[in-house]
Design a protein around this motif. Sequence first.
Motif, PDB file in Angstrom:
ATOM      1  N   GLU B  79      90.895  20.798 -53.006  1.00  0.00           N
ATOM      2  CA  GLU B  79      92.024  20.620 -52.091  1.00  0.00           C
ATOM      3  C   GLU B  79      93.268  20.140 -52.826  1.00  0.00           C
ATOM      4  N   GLY B  80      93.074  19.329 -53.835  1.00  0.00           N
ATOM      5  CA  GLY B  80      94.226  18.771 -54.536  1.00  0.00           C
ATOM      6  C   GLY B  80      94.475  19.472 -55.859  1.00  0.00           C
ATOM      7  N   ALA B  81      95.703  19.304 -56.356  1.00  0.00           N
ATOM      8  CA  ALA B  81      96.036  19.803 -57.689  1.00  0.00           C
ATOM      9  C   ALA B  81      95.425  18.874 -58.726  1.00  0.00           C
ATOM     10  N   ASP B  82      95.392  19.328 -59.955  1.00  0.00           N
ATOM     11  CA  ASP B  82      94.868  18.498 -61.032  1.00  0.00           C
ATOM     12  C   ASP B  82      95.664  17.192 -61.089  1.00  0.00           C
ATOM     13  N   ARG B  83      94.968  16.084 -61.207  1.00  0.00           N
ATOM     14  CA  ARG B  83      95.542  14.737 -61.343  1.00  0.00           C
ATOM     15  C   ARG B  83      96.077  14.166 -60.034  1.00  0.00           C
ATOM     16  N   ALA B  84      96.037  14.950 -58.936  1.00  0.00           N
ATOM     17  CA  ALA B  84      96.524  14.435 -57.660  1.00  0.00           C
ATOM     18  C   ALA B  84      95.570  13.378 -57.112  1.00  0.00           C
ATOM     19  N   VAL B  85      94.298  13.463 -57.508  1.00  0.00           N
ATOM     20  CA  VAL B  85      93.280  12.528 -57.026  1.00  0.00           C
ATOM     21  C   VAL B  85      92.570  11.935 -58.244  1.00  0.00           C
ATOM     22  N   ASP B  86      92.357  10.627 -58.217  1.00  0.00           N
ATOM     23  CA  ASP B  86      91.629   9.996 -59.315  1.00  0.00           C
ATOM     24  C   ASP B  86      90.185  10.478 -59.316  1.00  0.00           C
ATOM     25  N   VAL B  87      89.694  10.831 -60.475  1.00  0.00           N
ATOM     26  CA  VAL B  87      88.331  11.343 -60.585  1.00  0.00           C
ATOM     27  C   VAL B  87      87.533  10.422 -61.499  1.00  0.00           C
ATOM     28  N   SER B  88      86.428   9.931 -60.985  1.00  0.00           N
ATOM     29  CA  SER B  88      85.626   9.023 -61.804  1.00  0.00           C
ATOM     30  C   SER B  88      84.422   9.751 -62.392  1.00  0.00           C
ATOM     31  N   ILE B  89      84.228  11.013 -61.993  1.00  0.00           N
ATOM     32  CA  ILE B  89      83.034  11.740 -62.426  1.00  0.00           C
ATOM     33  C   ILE B  89      83.151  12.113 -63.912  1.00  0.00           C
ATOM     34  N   GLY B  90      82.083  11.916 -64.629  1.00  0.00           N
ATOM     35  CA  GLY B  90      82.124  12.132 -66.074  1.00  0.00           C
ATOM     36  C   GLY B  90      81.518  13.463 -66.485  1.00  0.00           C
ATOM     37  N   ARG B  91      81.603  13.718 -67.764  1.00  0.00           N
ATOM     38  CA  ARG B  91      81.157  14.972 -68.348  1.00  0.00           C
ATOM     39  C   ARG B  91      79.685  15.265 -68.066  1.00  0.00           C
ATOM     40  N   ASP B  92      78.826  14.267 -68.253  1.00  0.00           N
ATOM     41  CA  ASP B  92      77.390  14.507 -68.093  1.00  0.00           C
ATOM     42  C   ASP B  92      77.037  14.839 -66.646  1.00  0.00           C
ATOM     43  N   GLU B  93      77.705  14.161 -65.724  1.00  0.00           N
ATOM     44  CA  GLU B  93      77.430  14.425 -64.312  1.00  0.00           C
ATOM     45  C   GLU B  93      77.905  15.826 -63.935  1.00  0.00           C
ATOM     46  N   LEU B  94      79.069  16.236 -64.445  1.00  0.00           N
ATOM     47  CA  LEU B  94      79.544  17.603 -64.176  1.00  0.00           C
ATOM     48  C   LEU B  94      78.576  18.628 -64.759  1.00  0.00           C
ATOM     49  N   ALA B  95      78.100  18.364 -65.970  1.00  0.00           N
ATOM     50  CA  ALA B  95      77.162  19.312 -66.601  1.00  0.00           C
ATOM     51  C   ALA B  95      75.886  19.442 -65.771  1.00  0.00           C
ATOM     52  N   ALA B  96      75.403  18.310 -65.241  1.00  0.00           N
ATOM     53  CA  ALA B  96      74.172  18.339 -64.432  1.00  0.00           C
ATOM     54  C   ALA B  96      74.399  19.113 -63.134  1.00  0.00           C
ATOM     55  N   ARG B  97      75.563  18.886 -62.520  1.00  0.00           N
ATOM     56  CA  ARG B  97      75.851  19.577 -61.254  1.00  0.00           C
ATOM     57  C   ARG B  97      76.088  21.073 -61.476  1.00  0.00           C
ATOM     58  N   TRP B  98      76.761  21.402 -62.551  1.00  0.00           N
ATOM     59  CA  TRP B  98      76.981  22.818 -62.904  1.00  0.00           C
ATOM     60  C   TRP B  98      75.645  23.529 -63.056  1.00  0.00           C
ATOM     61  N   ALA B  99      74.732  22.929 -63.805  1.00  0.00           N
ATOM     62  CA  ALA B  99      73.426  23.557 -64.047  1.00  0.00           C
ATOM     63  C   ALA B  99      72.611  23.652 -62.764  1.00  0.00           C
ATOM     64  N   ALA B 100      72.631  22.601 -61.965  1.00  0.00           N
ATOM     65  CA  ALA B 100      71.819  22.585 -60.734  1.00  0.00           C
ATOM     66  C   ALA B 100      72.331  23.624 -59.736  1.00  0.00           C
ATOM     67  N   THR B 101      73.654  23.715 -59.612  1.00  0.00           N
ATOM     68  CA  THR B 101      74.240  24.635 -58.624  1.00  0.00           C
ATOM     69  C   THR B 101      73.980  26.090 -59.019  1.00  0.00           C
ATOM     70  N   ASN B 102      74.292  26.406 -60.255  1.00  0.00           N
ATOM     71  CA  ASN B 102      74.088  27.795 -60.674  1.00  0.00           C
ATOM     72  C   ASN B 102      72.604  28.140 -60.773  1.00  0.00           C
ATOM     73  N   GLY B 103      71.784  27.144 -61.048  1.00  0.00           N
ATOM     74  CA  GLY B 103      70.342  27.383 -61.056  1.00  0.00           C
ATOM     75  C   GLY B 103      69.825  27.741 -59.667  1.00  0.00           C
ATOM     76  N   ALA B 104      70.296  27.026 -58.653  1.00  0.00           N
ATOM     77  CA  ALA B 104      69.872  27.307 -57.275  1.00  0.00           C
ATOM     78  C   ALA B 104      70.358  28.689 -56.842  1.00  0.00           C
ATOM     79  N   LEU B 105      71.575  29.049 -57.235  1.00  0.00           N
ATOM     80  CA  LEU B 105      72.094  30.370 -56.891  1.00  0.00           C
ATOM     81  C   LEU B 105      71.280  31.463 -57.588  1.00  0.00           C
ATOM     82  N   GLN B 106      71.053  31.288 -58.881  1.00  0.00           N
ATOM     83  CA  GLN B 106      70.332  32.318 -59.639  1.00  0.00           C
ATOM     84  C   GLN B 106      68.919  32.527 -59.077  1.00  0.00           C
ATOM     85  N   GLU B 107      68.271  31.420 -58.711  1.00  0.00           N
ATOM     86  CA  GLU B 107      66.910  31.515 -58.153  1.00  0.00           C
ATOM     87  C   GLU B 107      66.920  32.378 -56.891  1.00  0.00           C
ATOM     88  N   ALA B 108      67.945  32.174 -56.054  1.00  0.00           N
ATOM     89  CA  ALA B 108      68.045  32.974 -54.824  1.00  0.00           C
ATOM     90  C   ALA B 108      68.375  34.428 -55.151  1.00  0.00           C
TER      91      ALA B 108
END
Lengths: 160, 160
Positions: B79-108
């Motif tokens: 919804e927001g542009a880059d930097r419009a909202v403070d983001v506390s999520i780190g690299r490792d958490e993004l990597a885990a979510r990226w893998a989990a989301t695309n894994g669930a899609l690929q399985e389907a």
Amino acid sequence: MTVEESLIRTAVATWTINIDRATTLFAGASEAQLQQEIAPGKNRLIYLWGHLIAVHDRMLPLLGIGPRRYADLDAAFLEGADRAVDVSIGRDELAARWAATNGALQEAFDRFTAADWTARHTAVSEADFAANPLRNRLSVVLNRAAHVSYHLGQAALAPK
Amino acid sequence: MTVEESLIRTAVATWTINIDRATTLFAGASEAQLQQEIAPGKNRLIYLWGHLIAVHDRMLPLLGIGPRRYADLDAAFLEGADRAVDVSIGRDELAARWAATNGALQEAFDRFTAADWTARHTAVSEADFAANPLRNRLSVVLNRAAHVSYHLGQAALAPK
């Protein structure tokens, strides 16, 4: 509509939608806009446009539709980096080649049968195709649709 | 392999190839690289990555696979542009979510039948789908594969 027709028409629509977006962006740009870089020190819009025309021109023989028409674009837009080769081709000529190339591709896509789509493209041998039957015409078109989108993402960064 | 299977597997391969390219680019970037802008004043790599995770997370209900998991990403990455909202999520958490989301899609995607692929997605009504039967699951996946490629083109501009 059969399931096969639905799958094929959906895939072709992905190609067509991306071509239409690129037509709006490039053919709708002024000569001055085409000379702008997408970002400081990066490719100009005119380079991306010529690059896409050269790549799509090569799809004609790759998909068994017909011979190339614009091999003269390769030096400036495919083999060299932007500005490495002097280009004398103007906006109107690029617009005409863009329309003619994508028109010839679309005409073929609209008549290809399911057997045409799942047949090998001309850059893969019969033996390699037997080992990997996904190296077919559809894979080329979907790959090139994503390639258009790749450069559209870059072109969208250019100053308006 | 039937013609239907060939068409479907070719289309799914287009998705998978683009996901693999994005995984290499984003999951292979350092924390410092993720903070870099793709061009002066433009989005950072971490923004593009979070944006793609949020968009792919929304594909789960859109394709009838399951509920969303990461709606908390929307404010910062959708919804927001880059930097419009403070983001506390780190690299490792993004990597885990990226893998989990695309894994669930690929399985389907690997278990969807031809009838599943050509059925409507959940954002189109039965009446609208009857009028335009190309608004099916396959169209969503091919559209989103092109969307990945769009942002890959931008991400490729970032300083190495």
